[in-house]
Motif scaffolding. Structure first.
Motif, mmCIF file in Angstrom:
data_model
loop_
_atom_site.group_PDB
_atom_site.id
_atom_site.type_symbol
_atom_site.label_atom_id
_atom_site.label_comp_id
_atom_site.label_asym_id
_atom_site.label_seq_id
_atom_site.Cartn_x
_atom_site.Cartn_y
_atom_site.Cartn_z
ATOM 1 N N ALA A 1 0.836 -1.204 0.000
ATOM 2 C CA ALA A 1 0.000 0.000 0.000
ATOM 3 C C ALA A 1 0.869 1.252 0.000
ATOM 4 C CB ALA A 1 -0.920 -0.001 1.220
ATOM 5 N N ILE B 1 2.071 2.211 -3.398
ATOM 6 C CA ILE B 1 1.053 2.951 -4.146
ATOM 7 C C ILE B 1 1.121 4.436 -3.799
ATOM 8 C CG2 ILE B 1 -1.434 3.298 -4.453
ATOM 9 C CD1 ILE B 1 -1.790 0.285 -3.956
ATOM 10 N N MET C 1 -3.705 8.075 -8.913
ATOM 11 C CA MET C 1 -4.489 7.256 -8.003
ATOM 12 C C MET C 1 -5.785 6.878 -8.711
ATOM 13 S SD MET C 1 -4.768 5.834 -4.989
ATOM 14 C CE MET C 1 -3.614 6.657 -3.874
ATOM 15 N N ASN C 2 -6.242 5.637 -8.544
ATOM 16 C CA ASN C 2 -7.528 5.218 -9.097
ATOM 17 C C ASN C 2 -8.304 4.477 -8.010
ATOM 18 O OD1 ASN C 2 -6.745 2.411 -9.059
ATOM 19 N ND2 ASN C 2 -5.651 2.720 -10.987
ATOM 20 N N GLN D 1 -7.969 -4.053 -6.085
ATOM 21 C CA GLN D 1 -7.103 -3.255 -6.953
ATOM 22 C C GLN D 1 -6.865 -3.970 -8.277
ATOM 23 O OE1 GLN D 1 -3.094 -2.864 -5.641
ATOM 24 N NE2 GLN D 1 -2.511 -1.452 -7.261
ATOM 25 N N ALA E 1 -7.051 -0.561 -2.118
ATOM 26 C CA ALA E 1 -5.928 -1.330 -1.569
ATOM 27 C C ALA E 1 -5.318 -0.617 -0.370
ATOM 28 C CB ALA E 1 -4.863 -1.542 -2.647
ATOM 29 N N SER F 1 4.425 5.993 -4.966
ATOM 30 C CA SER F 1 4.465 6.099 -6.430
ATOM 31 C C SER F 1 3.660 7.306 -6.913
ATOM 32 C CB SER F 1 3.918 4.817 -7.078
ATOM 33 O OG SER F 1 4.764 3.715 -6.799
ATOM 34 N N CYS F 2 2.549 7.566 -6.225
ATOM 35 C CA CYS F 2 1.748 8.749 -6.584
ATOM 36 C C CYS F 2 2.499 10.023 -6.231
ATOM 37 C CB CYS F 2 0.404 8.717 -5.855
ATOM 38 S SG CYS F 2 -0.708 7.408 -6.419
ATOM 39 N N LYS G 1 -6.519 1.363 -6.523
ATOM 40 C CA LYS G 1 -5.385 1.674 -5.657
ATOM 41 C C LYS G 1 -5.867 2.228 -4.318
ATOM 42 C CE LYS G 1 -2.066 2.714 -9.372
ATOM 43 N NZ LYS G 1 -1.208 3.759 -9.977
ATOM 44 N N ASN H 1 -8.131 -2.503 -11.826
ATOM 45 C CA ASN H 1 -7.103 -2.185 -12.825
ATOM 46 C C ASN H 1 -7.321 -2.961 -14.113
ATOM 47 O OD1 ASN H 1 -5.905 -0.435 -11.073
ATOM 48 N ND2 ASN H 1 -4.192 -1.760 -10.538
ATOM 49 N N GLU I 1 2.424 8.909 -10.358
ATOM 50 C CA GLU I 1 1.431 7.995 -10.908
ATOM 51 C C GLU I 1 0.050 8.400 -10.404
ATOM 52 O OE1 GLU I 1 2.482 3.986 -9.991
ATOM 53 O OE2 GLU I 1 4.350 4.035 -11.137
#
Length: 295
Positions: free
Chosen positions: A106, A109, A120-121, A283, A127, A112-113, A124, A287, A118
């Protein structure tokens, strides 16, 4: 059985022994002492592997900048990750420390954002939320209303281990250097650092036979070997399918801590793990649907 599943299964079993072996070692030894010898064995193992594969000749081609990046980034995933995990395991039940450590996917994620920009969706986000809920259930023994963390320092150490590993994985995504060499160099740097700190503390003594065996297991079986078998599994098989097998590791760990250490498997440990894995599954489903809609 296909080779990729054999390699992946080996990694899952090896990683599953981490909590048990860490607890046994920390009952007898100092964390830095354990790291010094464990990292030494891991470095030797990885050195032989890279030599056999012909990768060592690439070391002389590395620039000073790459050396520095390998060591600095690698220290997060090797030295600091293992150090905090050992400290957390020493203060908590092995299964509790290991479940808290499962927060790292987690955190990847989130990092990474933040670092890699990256997006977020919903998958994610699910998760992350489920992972944090799972950790809360485990650390409070289900008593969310009063929110008592038990050994707060132990929880902090286990959380820091997850933070270090999550940051390591995130930063490593941007690097193009050879990962086989980077891991070996990271363990070598960790070995030197740990031995220097042990010497400064004046705690360098000759280990007993059983302690050597434990640190040999920790260095090779818990660290070096599963890294190699996991890389081989991902190379040979379907990445998505193989990656999902990693979520069997905490359940293997729970079983081992129960039978080897005599720890009772609590409802809250299982529930916490189920919440974490549920978030990851959501997730994956979200995805996959988003990727299908883009085709």
């Amino acid at each position: 059985m296909k080779k990729e599943y054999l390699y992946a299964g080996t990694s899952v079993l090896c990683f599953g022994t981490v909590a048990t072996v860490s607890k046994l070692l920390m009952n007898q030894l100092d964390a830095l002492y354990v790291l010094a010898f464990s990292f030494l064995f891991a470095t030797l193992f990885l050195g032989v592997y890279n030599w056999k594969k012909g990768f060592l000749c690439e070391v002389k081609k590395l620039t000073a900048r790459i050396w520095i990046r390998m060591i600095l980034i690698g220290s997060l995933g090797v030295f600091f990750y293992n150090y905090f995990l050992l400290l957390g395991t020493a203060r908590l039940k092995a299964q509790t420390a290991f479940v808290i450590n499962e927060l790292w996917p987690a955190l990847i994620i989130l990092f990474s954002c933040w670092i890699l920009k990256e997006k977020m969706n919903p998958g994610k986000a699910a998760a992350v939320i489920f992972s944090f809920l799972g950790i809360l259930v485990v650390t409070t023994d289900g008593n969310l209303a009063e929110f008592s963390l038990g050994d707060s320092r132990g929880v902090f150490y286990a959380l820091m281990a997850a933070v270090c590993y999550g940051m390591y994985c995130t930063l490593n995504k941007k690097e193009i250097y050879d990962k086989n060499l980077s891991v070996m160099i990271s363990y070598a740097a960790g070995t030197i650092t740990a031995f220097i700190l042990v010497l400064i503390q004046g705690k360098l003594t000759i280990p007993t036979g059983s302690q050597v065996a434990g640190m040999l297991w920790n260095g090779i079986i818990c660290n070096a070997l599963p890294y190699l078998t996991w890389a081989l599994a991902l190379d040979l098989g379907n990445t998505a399918v193989i990656a999902n097998l990693a979520y069997l590791t905490p359940f293997v760990s729970l079983i081992l801590t129960h039978f080897v250490l005599g720890e009772k498997i609590t409802v809250f440990s299982v529930l916490g793990l189920v919440l974490i894995v549920t978030g990851i599954i959501i997730q994956m489903i979200v995805n996959k649907k988003m990727e299908a809609s883009e085709i």
